[in-house]
Design an enzyme around this catalytic site. Structure first.
Site, PDB file in Angstrom:
ATOM      1  N   ASN A  35       0.861  -1.184   0.000  1.00  0.00           N
ATOM      2  CA  ASN A  35       0.000   0.000   0.000  1.00  0.00           C
ATOM      3  C   ASN A  35       0.895   1.231   0.000  1.00  0.00           C
ATOM      4  OD1 ASN A  35       0.796  -0.677   2.708  1.00  0.00           O
ATOM      5  ND2 ASN A  35      -0.684   0.790   3.478  1.00  0.00           N
ATOM      6  N   HIS A  36       0.312   2.400  -0.274  1.00  0.00           N
ATOM      7  CA  HIS A  36       1.138   3.603  -0.475  1.00  0.00           C
ATOM      8  C   HIS A  36       0.589   4.732   0.395  1.00  0.00           C
ATOM      9  CE1 HIS A  36       4.273   5.732  -2.294  1.00  0.00           C
ATOM     10  NE2 HIS A  36       3.848   5.860  -3.534  1.00  0.00           N
ATOM     11  N   VAL A  37       1.283   5.004   1.515  1.00  0.00           N
ATOM     12  CA  VAL A  37       0.765   5.995   2.461  1.00  0.00           C
ATOM     13  C   VAL A  37       1.709   7.170   2.696  1.00  0.00           C
ATOM     14  CG1 VAL A  37      -0.766   4.404   3.694  1.00  0.00           C
ATOM     15  CG2 VAL A  37       1.634   4.596   4.396  1.00  0.00           C
TER      16      VAL A  37
END
Length: 719
Positions: A35-37
């Site tokens: 995921n990309h946070v």
């Protein structure tokens, strides 16, 4: 050497922990999908994965100066999702045995939830036949390198964890067109990413989840408001929770089920969290169930004490309940303030600094709360939920919906209703959103005005309630609303149409049952289909069991982390009946729950509700859905209410009885509508009975038990 230094530095600053099995990362043909946070995500993957991967970096980023500076340290290839050659290059690299890291979202999340998943990433996984290893990064969104400014309490060096989830694969979808195959592969990868979020969720109790929300969003963040118009922050809610928890110790024992008969108000939230904090099990009493329904609930759950409020009993005209139900002790919240000693105050203030120490020892799998079924088909049953099942449902909702700390919920459904409790209280509180608790969904003029006045962005309710709100609301009342969610009953076409025409808003229909805490499926902006209730939530397994006489679909059975611990029945008080369901082979399997609902799945996995298994009549050997009969009546008379019951018929076995609040509804009108819709004549009732008001449950649903009694009384009279 440089990478080793930065690995040491990151570990020192962010106390980074890596969880999961790293073995599959060294296999051939590996595609890693984090995921990309935050802007740290790429560095985290480069520093803490035990392999040297190739990073697929979107062209807009790969051309930045800092990416050119990193070129000697990491391998990356530019990815332009609009150009097939980029995808082919990644497929080739995977085939050559290079592990490839690709961020399927393509951008840093601005909500904290999953963004849209680019189809190219899923197509690479399917085309290369790669082992897909989802990775979940937690904590980096709290740094100043995230894009969640104003949505979370950002800090310099939060703890970061990297969860490496079990490997999976994405088969090449079977579709004639390449465009369709890409889309389907993208949807499969989206499902993988949602399952990864669910798998990485923390083990915690309800009270620990509240503490973690306070830490994540800030103790001064407003989180709760009621008709007193005095917003509570996380800190003031925690203060009330500690106060109530301390006092409850004097009136109950650990693991005791205590009745709560309270309105939608801030203090009610504090009582719920205070009770679970001290190891008590709140039983949410449905005050609309009457003396008989409440007595059944009290017996089933072995409740000795009910906590309520004098003001609530006054305003709700409910004193007859406390006067007639004498088997329990009634405790009034107004009386508790005078019982606080100096020792109690010292305990409360000490634990305000260290709230985790206020919780008695308990596990997420322990019983946390008791809800009761509506009793629409018999005696109410106690539905026992654990901390784990309730929080799993909250996380499932957060996984598919992009609720943020900028949102404000309007919650008018009562807290004894599972929809009102999970969606209307736990979800906003644990998402950092604010919630306005209003004591009655029946105030059709007031609720829209409050949505406008309090700047609410999320509203939910039954189709009946939403239809009334729309009719009484000003066209501008819902100008800030971005989510309108319908559940608990079938969404009527007239309700859907008025919201679209008057406010330009699409109602998202969902489906749930109390036993599943309650949400099972829901349409969301990224995956919505008219005429359905959305897809089954992530982390749930679903199967259909064939029902004789039903050609399309079958009985829906479910298994997942949000399933109840079991039932408490009035026939066997205090004894937990764990869920189990017969599989298609007729063997009972523990952990599965049979909903009793007849549903069908379309080719895209969307759920279509056909009706309750108990709400089918067998007429001359044919199965007729009572909900279909009610839909016919609504099509003819959309402004009125209609409900169908079954009576005995000597010739055909069973016959239909339609109760309606429309005195002008005739069989001829229904038959004409049935012909235009292609509905068989068997579904057109001959027995139509007018009632000024249908008997209703607290949720707004028709009370089918009372209607069946009306039918039985007439049959007995004629006999």
């Amino acid at each position: 050497m440089v990478l080793k230094f930065f690995r040491w530095l990151f570990r020192l600053l962010f106390r980074i922990q890596v969880y999961g099995d790293t073995g599959p990362l060294t296999q051939q043909r590996v595609l890693i999908t984090p995921n990309h946070v935050s802007f740290l995500d790429g560095a985290l993957m480069a520093l803490f994965l035990p392999v040297r991967p190739v990073f697929a970096v979107y062209t807009s980023i790969s051309q930045q100066w800092y990416m050119r500076a990193l070129k000697p340290l990491i391998d990356f290839v530019p990815l332009d999702p609009t150009k097939p050659m980029s995808v082919k290059q990644l497929v080739r690299l995977v085939g050559e045995g290079r592990p490839v890291v690709i961020f399927p979202e393509g951008r840093i999340s601005i909500s904290g939830s999953l963004m849209k998943i680019y189809e190219g990433a899923g197509f690479v996984a399917a085309k290369s036949q790669a082992t897909v290893i989802p990775v979940r990064i937690e904590g980096a969104e709290l740094t100043f390198f995230s894009r969640l400014k104003g949505l979370v309490k950002r800090r310099l060096f939060p703890r970061i964890s990297i969860h490496i989830l079990p490997p999976t694969s994405i088969p090449m979808p079977d579709a004639p067109k390449a465009r369709d195959r890409r889309k389907m592969a993208g949807e499969m990868l989206h499902q993988v990413m949602m399952e990864a979020r669910m798998a990485a969720r923390p083990r915690e109790t309800l009270f620990e989840a509240l503490i973690n929300a306070q830490k994540r969003y800030g103790e001064s963040k407003s989180c709760l408001e009621d008709i007193n118009f005095k917003p509570d922050t996380y800190r003031s809610l925690m203060m009330k929770t500690l106060f109530v928890g301390r006092i409850l110790d004097k009136y109950s024992a650990p693991r005791e089920a205590i009745g709560l008969m309270l309105p939608n108000a801030s203090i009610s939230a504090a009582v719920i969290f205070g009770a679970v904090m001290r190891g008590r099990i709140p039983a949410m009493m449905n005050y609309t169930a009457g003396v008989q329904g409440l007595t059944s609930a009290i017996t089933a759950a072995q409740i000795k004490t009910i906590f309520t409020s004098r003001q609530f009993l006054d305003k709700g005209k409910l004193w007859h309940l406390s006067e007639q139900i004498t088997s329990v002790r009634w405790v009034f919240l107004e009386d508790l303030k005078g019982e606080v000693t100096a020792k109690d105050k010292a305990w409360i203030f000490a634990h305000l600094l260290m709230p985790r120490l206020a919780q008695v020892e308990q596990q997420p799998e322990d019983a946390a709360l008791i809800l009761f079924t509506s009793g629409s088909e018999g005696n109410p049953k106690g539905v026992v939920h654990s901390h784990k099942s309730l929080l799993a449902n909250v996380e499932q909702i957060r996984t598919i919906a992009d609720f943020t700390a900028d949102d404000k919920f309007m919650s008018a459904l009562p807290l004894f209703h599972s929809f009102g409790l999970t969606v209307g209280l736990f979800t906003p509180l644990l998402t950092g959103a604010e919630v306005f608790l209003y004591p009655s969904p029946l105030h059709y003029r007031v609720v829209p005005e409050l949505v406008y006045d309090r700047n609410c962005t999320v509203i939910f309710g039954t189709s009946t309630f939403l239809g009334h709100y729309a009719r009484f609301a000003h066209p501008y009342d819902f100008h800030l609303v971005r989510y309108v969610v319908a559940g608990a009953e079938k969404l009527q076409e007239s309700t859907k149409q008025i919201w679209q025409d008057k406010f330009g808003l699409r109602i998202l229909e969902g489906y749930g049952v109390t036993e599943c805490a309650p949400v099972v499926s829901i349409n969301v902006p990224m995956a919505a289909k008219p005429g359905t209730v959305g897809r089954i939530l992530p982390a749930m397994d679903a199967r259909l069991v064939e029902v004789p006489g039903i050609e399309q679909g079958g009985r829906l059975q479910l298994k997942g982390p949000n399933i109840m611990k079991g039932y408490l029945r009035v026939e066997n008080p205090g004894v937990l009946e764990a869920p189990a369901a017969e599989n298609p082979q007729g063997v009972s399997e523990p952990g599965w729950y049979d909903t009793g609902d007849i549903v069908a799945f379309d080719e895209q996995g969307f759920v279509q509700i056909q009706g309750r298994a108990k709400r089918f009549a067998k007429i001359a050997g044919e199965m007729v859905s009572l909900e279909m009969v009610e839909s016919l009546a609504l099509a003819v008379s959309p402004e009125k209410m209609h409900a169908t019951a079954i009576k005995h018929d000597a010739a055909k076995g069973e016959a239909l009885v339609l109760f309606t609040t429309d005195p002008e509804l005739t069989r001829e009108k229904l038959a004409q509508q049935a012909r235009s819709k292609g509905v068989p004549e068997l579904a057109v009732p001959r027995d139509i009975r007018f009632l000024k008001q249908l008997p209703l449950l607290g949720s707004g649903k028709p009370d089918f038990v009372s209607l069946k009694k009306l039918v039985d009384q007439e049959e007995t009279h004629h006999a």
